[in-house]
Design a protein around this motif. Sequence first.
Motif, short mmCIF file in Angstrom:
data_model
loop_
_atom_site.label_atom_id
_atom_site.label_comp_id
_atom_site.label_asym_id
_atom_site.label_seq_id
_atom_site.Cartn_x
_atom_site.Cartn_y
_atom_site.Cartn_z
N HIS A 242 -14.27 -26.81 -45.85
CA HIS A 242 -14.53 -26.17 -44.52
C HIS A 242 -14.41 -27.61 -43.69
CE1 HIS A 242 -16.31 -22.24 -45.64
NE2 HIS A 242 -16.36 -23.18 -46.88
N PHE A 243 -13.66 -27.56 -42.57
CA PHE A 243 -13.31 -28.31 -41.64
C PHE A 243 -14.04 -28.29 -40.18
CE2 PHE A 243 -9.55 -28.59 -44.11
CZ PHE A 243 -9.70 -29.81 -44.72
N GLN A 244 -14.86 -29.32 -39.82
CA GLN A 244 -15.19 -29.40 -38.34
C GLN A 244 -14.37 -30.53 -37.61
OE1 GLN A 244 -19.33 -29.06 -37.44
NE2 GLN A 244 -19.08 -29.44 -35.45
N THR A 245 -13.46 -29.99 -36.58
CA THR A 245 -12.53 -30.85 -36.05
C THR A 245 -12.68 -30.56 -34.47
OG1 THR A 245 -10.21 -31.61 -36.07
CG2 THR A 245 -10.77 -29.14 -36.55
N SER A 257 0.70 -31.33 -44.02
CA SER A 257 0.62 -32.42 -45.20
C SER A 257 -0.55 -32.33 -46.09
CB SER A 257 0.42 -33.79 -44.20
OG SER A 257 -1.03 -34.09 -43.67
N ILE A 258 -1.38 -31.21 -45.93
CA ILE A 258 -2.54 -31.03 -46.62
C ILE A 258 -2.24 -29.52 -47.33
CG2 ILE A 258 -4.41 -32.25 -45.36
CD1 ILE A 258 -5.40 -29.60 -44.18
N SER A 259 -1.01 -29.25 -47.47
CA SER A 259 -0.58 -27.92 -48.20
C SER A 259 -1.23 -27.63 -49.46
CB SER A 259 1.10 -27.97 -48.21
OG SER A 259 1.33 -28.85 -49.31
N LYS A 260 -1.73 -28.56 -50.10
CA LYS A 260 -2.47 -28.22 -51.47
C LYS A 260 -4.01 -27.94 -51.35
CE LYS A 260 1.10 -30.98 -54.22
NZ LYS A 260 1.22 -32.32 -55.17
N LEU A 261 -4.33 -27.78 -50.13
CA LEU A 261 -5.68 -27.69 -49.79
C LEU A 261 -5.82 -26.07 -49.26
CD1 LEU A 261 -7.00 -30.92 -48.32
CD2 LEU A 261 -7.09 -30.18 -50.78
N HIS A 262 -4.36 -25.64 -48.79
CA HIS A 262 -4.61 -24.34 -47.87
C HIS A 262 -5.45 -23.17 -48.55
CE1 HIS A 262 -1.11 -25.61 -45.22
NE2 HIS A 262 -2.00 -26.57 -45.04
N ASN A 263 -5.15 -23.03 -49.81
CA ASN A 263 -5.72 -21.80 -50.51
C ASN A 263 -7.28 -22.21 -50.81
OD1 ASN A 263 -3.38 -20.36 -50.62
ND2 ASN A 263 -2.62 -21.19 -52.52
N ASN A 264 -7.62 -23.16 -50.45
CA ASN A 264 -9.21 -23.55 -50.66
C ASN A 264 -9.68 -23.68 -49.50
OD1 ASN A 264 -7.60 -25.08 -53.15
ND2 ASN A 264 -9.50 -24.37 -53.62
N ILE A 265 -9.21 -23.53 -48.21
CA ILE A 265 -10.14 -23.69 -46.89
C ILE A 265 -10.91 -22.40 -46.63
CG2 ILE A 265 -9.78 -24.02 -44.48
CD1 ILE A 265 -7.10 -25.48 -45.06
N GLY A 266 -12.05 -22.63 -46.24
CA GLY A 266 -12.99 -21.39 -46.35
C GLY A 266 -12.99 -21.17 -44.62
N SER A 267 -13.16 -22.39 -43.83
CA SER A 267 -13.06 -22.21 -42.41
C SER A 267 -12.57 -23.56 -41.49
CB SER A 267 -14.66 -21.77 -41.86
OG SER A 267 -15.52 -22.90 -42.35
N ILE A 268 -12.42 -23.24 -40.38
CA ILE A 268 -12.18 -24.47 -39.76
C ILE A 268 -13.10 -24.15 -38.30
CG2 ILE A 268 -10.67 -25.70 -38.29
CD1 ILE A 268 -8.40 -24.92 -40.10
N ILE A 269 -13.95 -25.34 -37.95
CA ILE A 269 -14.58 -24.97 -36.74
C ILE A 269 -14.03 -25.96 -35.83
CG2 ILE A 269 -17.04 -25.69 -35.52
CD1 ILE A 269 -18.05 -25.20 -38.72
N PHE A 270 -13.54 -25.69 -34.62
CA PHE A 270 -13.02 -26.22 -33.49
C PHE A 270 -14.08 -26.67 -32.45
CE2 PHE A 270 -9.20 -24.26 -35.17
CZ PHE A 270 -8.43 -25.30 -35.58
#
Length: 415
Positions: A242-245, A257-270
Motif C-alpha cells: 500500500h502506498f501513501q504518496t 517501472s514497478i510493474s512487478k508489484l502491480h498485482n500486489n498493490i492493495g491501495s494508493i493514498i494520494f
Amino acid sequence: MTSTSVADVVQDSIRLGRGAELDESLIRADDKNLNGRYCGYFYNRAEIAASGRVFMCCPNWLPVIIGDLKTQTIKEMWNGPTAQKVRQQLFDGNNWPLCRHKTCPKINQNELIYIKDIDAKRFSNNPEDFDYHQLSDWEVNAIKNKSTVAEFFPHDIQIGTDESCNLKCPSCRADKIMHTSGKIYEKRKWLTDKIFDEILATPKDYPIKMWVTGGGDPFGSKIFRERLQSMDLTDRPNTEIHFQTNGVMLTPKVWNSISKLHNNIGSIIFSFDAGTKDTYENQTRLGGHWDPLIKNVDYIFNNYNNYEKFHLNHNFVVQTCNYKEIPDFLQMVVERWVKPNIKESMATFSLILDWGHMSDYDERAIWKNTHPEHEDFLRVLQDPRLMKYRRYADYGNMTTFVEQAHSKDTGPGYT
C-alpha cells in the motif's frame, strides 16, 4: 499491568514516543469505554519510524515504543515485555490507558467491536464483517484465552524508515528533507533494507501488508523508489503493498517501472490537502504542481485493470488554510474518481495535529473551539454535500465535528 493512566505506565518503564506529547484537550470526542473491546492492531500491526523505533500503531494514537530496529529484529521485539503490556489492555479492565481515545479514528468512530461478538462477526454473511472473516484461529484463541503472546510475525507493517520527500508541506515538516547520499542516507537505507529483507524472509504464501510510507514519499525518496523498482512480488500472491504518496512523482514512467508489484498493490493514498490549485501550490503542498498531480491520478484510475484488489484514497489534512474547500474536495473525488460499484475511491479527512515542528500550529488548528474561525469551520461542515457523498467519505477524527455541525442544535440531522 494494573496502571490506570499513561503517567502510571511511564513509571512502569514503558517508553513513549513523540505522540504522547500531542495536545488533544480541545477535540470534542470523549474518552470511550473500551473495556471488552478488541483491536487487531495489537496482534498484527507494526510501525517503523525513520529513527528505527517501532510502534504497534500510529504513534499519535498509541505512542508506546516496543523496540528499536537498529538493535533488534521485529521478530525479537514482537513478543517482548512492552508489546505484551500493550496487549494486556484488552484484558485488564483499565480502559486502555496507553491509547489516545480522542485522536485514534477507530476509537473516535466507534469501530472497535466487542470481544464477545467476534465469533458472530467472523462467521456472518454480512459483507461489512469481511475483515473479521480474516481472523486466524490462533488470534481468536489468544483473545479467548487472554494471551498476550502473538504467535506469528505481524501481518500489517508500516515502513517509515526514510522521511525523504520531494515536497515541503507545512503540516508535515519545517524544511524539505531529501536523503540521497551521506551518513544519514546510509543509515536510512540500512534500516529500509533490513525491514524489507525481514518481511521477504517470511514464507512466500504468508499473508502480509506493507505500507510505504507514513513519513515521506515512496516515489520522492531515492531509497524507497530504487528498492521498489528492484522488487518482484509476482511469486508472493498473499503479499499486499500500500502506498501513501503526494503523487507528483508517480508518473506513468515510474508507475510502469514497478510493474512487478502491480498485482500486489492493495491501495494508493494520494495526499492532497486542498481542493483547488492555488491552495495546493501555495499553502499546503509547497513544491507540488496541481495539474501534473491530477493527470497522474487520472492515469492510475483509468489504466489499472485489476481494480477488484486495489482502491484509491484521497487524503485531506484539515487546517485553517483549506477547511473551506472540504466540500469541493469531496465533490471532486466523487465526480472524477468514482465509478459506482466499479471503482469507488474514498476521500479521507484528518484534523491537523502538532508534530512538534509548527510554530503556527494554533493558527492552523481550525478544529480548536478557541480558534477565531471555528464557528465558520462548523458552518462549512453543514454543507449538504458532506451528507450527499457520505458513502465516499471517511471523516476520521473529524467525525465528532461533522456530527456537531449536523446536530439538532446547529444544523440538519446527521445520518
